[in-house]
Design a protein around this motif. Structure first.
Motif, PDB file in Angstrom:
ATOM      1  N   UNK A   1       0.843  -1.204   0.000  1.00 15.13           N
ATOM      2  CA  UNK A   1       0.000   0.000   0.000  1.00 15.13           C
ATOM      3  C   UNK A   1       0.879   1.256   0.000  1.00 15.13           C
ATOM      4  N   UNK A   2       2.047   1.162   0.657  1.00 15.81           N
ATOM      5  CA  UNK A   2       2.989   2.292   0.691  1.00 15.81           C
ATOM      6  C   UNK A   2       3.870   2.345  -0.544  1.00 15.81           C
ATOM      7  N   UNK A   3       4.276   1.160  -1.016  1.00 15.65           N
ATOM      8  CA  UNK A   3       5.232   1.066  -2.106  1.00 15.65           C
ATOM      9  C   UNK A   3       4.893  -0.166  -2.941  1.00 15.65           C
ATOM     10  N   UNK A   4       4.227   0.000  -4.080  1.00 19.13           N
ATOM     11  CA  UNK A   4       3.832  -1.161  -4.868  1.00 19.13           C
ATOM     12  C   UNK A   4       4.969  -1.816  -5.656  1.00 19.13           C
ATOM     13  N   UNK A   5       6.195  -1.304  -5.516  1.00 18.50           N
ATOM     14  CA  UNK A   5       7.330  -1.889  -6.239  1.00 18.50           C
ATOM     15  C   UNK A   5       8.558  -1.984  -5.325  1.00 18.50           C
ATOM     16  N   UNK A  18       5.737 -11.443  -2.810  1.00 14.84           N
ATOM     17  CA  UNK A  18       5.432 -10.028  -2.585  1.00 14.84           C
ATOM     18  C   UNK A  18       5.730  -9.223  -3.845  1.00 14.84           C
ATOM     19  N   UNK A  19       6.824  -9.532  -4.516  1.00 16.75           N
ATOM     20  CA  UNK A  19       7.121  -8.831  -5.769  1.00 16.75           C
ATOM     21  C   UNK A  19       6.052  -9.123  -6.818  1.00 16.75           C
ATOM     22  N   UNK A  20       5.591 -10.358  -6.851  1.00 16.80           N
ATOM     23  CA  UNK A  20       4.536 -10.721  -7.806  1.00 16.80           C
ATOM     24  C   UNK A  20       3.236 -10.003  -7.463  1.00 16.80           C
ATOM     25  N   UNK A  21       2.886  -9.941  -6.192  1.00 14.30           N
ATOM     26  CA  UNK A  21       1.676  -9.217  -5.772  1.00 14.30           C
ATOM     27  C   UNK A  21       1.774  -7.751  -6.169  1.00 14.30           C
ATOM     28  N   UNK A  22       2.965  -7.175  -6.057  1.00 19.96           N
ATOM     29  CA  UNK A  22       3.171  -5.795  -6.486  1.00 19.96           C
ATOM     30  C   UNK A  22       2.901  -5.626  -7.973  1.00 19.96           C
TER      31      UNK A  22
END
Length: 195
Positions: free
Chosen positions: A112-116, A142-146
Motif C-alpha cells: 500500500x505504501x510502495x507497490x514496487x 510479494x514482488x509478484x503481488x506488487x
C-alpha cells in the motif's frame, strides 16, 4: 467498554481495557485468523492493521485502540482475493500456514505504501518468523503481488501444474480445535448499530 472499528464494523469490547487486542479479537470477536505466536511481539503472527499501520496485536491493548480502525486478515479479503494472498499461493510460499496471516498483513501494508519494493525493503517490512522457511518464495510472492497491483500481471486461480483441484483440497489439513481462552480474557464484542 472499548469502542473501535474492526473490519469496517463498529464494535464495543466489554472487557478489561488492558486486555491485549489479540485476545479481544480472538476470544470476544471470534476473529481467529490473527494468531498467538510468542506473546512478546517477536514473531509477527498476531500482526493486524491499526489505522493502516501494521502492529503486533499482542502488544497493544484495547484501551489503546479506542476510536481507531483495526483490520484483521478476515477484513483484508473475505474471499482470499487480495493480490498478496493470491501471490503467496501461486509462488507456493505457504507451508503450515500459521504465520501466514501476519505475513499477509505486513505485505499488504508494504505494498500500500510502495507497490514496487526491492528485496531489501520486503525483508525489512516483513520481519515475521516462519518456522517452515518460506523466505525466498515470500520475496518472490510479494514482488509478484506488487506486479498484480500495478496491473502488470494477473494470477490464475488454477492449482499448480500437475495438481488436481481434488488433490489440492485433500492437501489442506483439518484444523485442530482452538485452545481455550486465556485466563482473564473473557468478555464479549458487541456490534454497534449504525445510526
Amino acid at each position: 467498554m472499548s469502542r473501535m472499528t474492526v473490519n469496517d464494523r463498529p464494535v464495543a469490547f466489554e472487557m478489561d481495557p488492558q486486555t491485549p487486542l489479540l485476545w479481544a479479537l480472538r476470544d470476544a470477536a471470534n476473529l481467529t485468523g490473527t494468531k498467538y505466536g510468542c506473546g512478546v511481539g517477536d514473531c509477527g503472527a498476531c500482526t493486524v492493521l491499526v489505522d493502516g499501520s501494521p502492529l503486533r496485536s499482542c502488544l497493544i491493548t484495547i484501551a489503546e485502540c479506542e476510536g481507531r480502525f483495526v483490520k484483521t486478515i478476515e477484513g483484508l479479503s473475505d474471499d482470499r482475493s487480495h493480490p498478496v494472498q493470491q501471490a503467496l499461493v501461486a509462488e507456493q510460499a505457504i507451508q503450515c500456514g500459521f504465520c501466514t496471516p501476519g505475513i499477509v498483513i505486513n505485505a499488504a501494508a508494504l505494498l500500500a505504501r510502495n507497490p514496487d519494493p526491492d528485496e531489501a525493503e520486503i525483508k525489512q517490512a516483513i520481519p515475521n518468523l516462519c518456522r517452515c522457511g518460506v523466505y525466498p518464495r515470500l520475496v518472490r510472492a510479494v514482488q509478484r503481488a506488487g506486479r498484480v497491483m500495478r496491473r502488470e500481471e494477473t494470477i490464475s486461480a488454477a492449482p499448480a501444474p500437475g495438481i488436481t483441484a481434488e488433490d489440492a483440497a485433500r492437501a489442506v489439513p483439518a484444523l485442530a480445535p482452538e485452545p481455550a481462552a486465556s485466563a482473564g480474557t473473557t468478555g464479549t464484542a458487541t456490534d454497534i448499530p449504525e445510526e
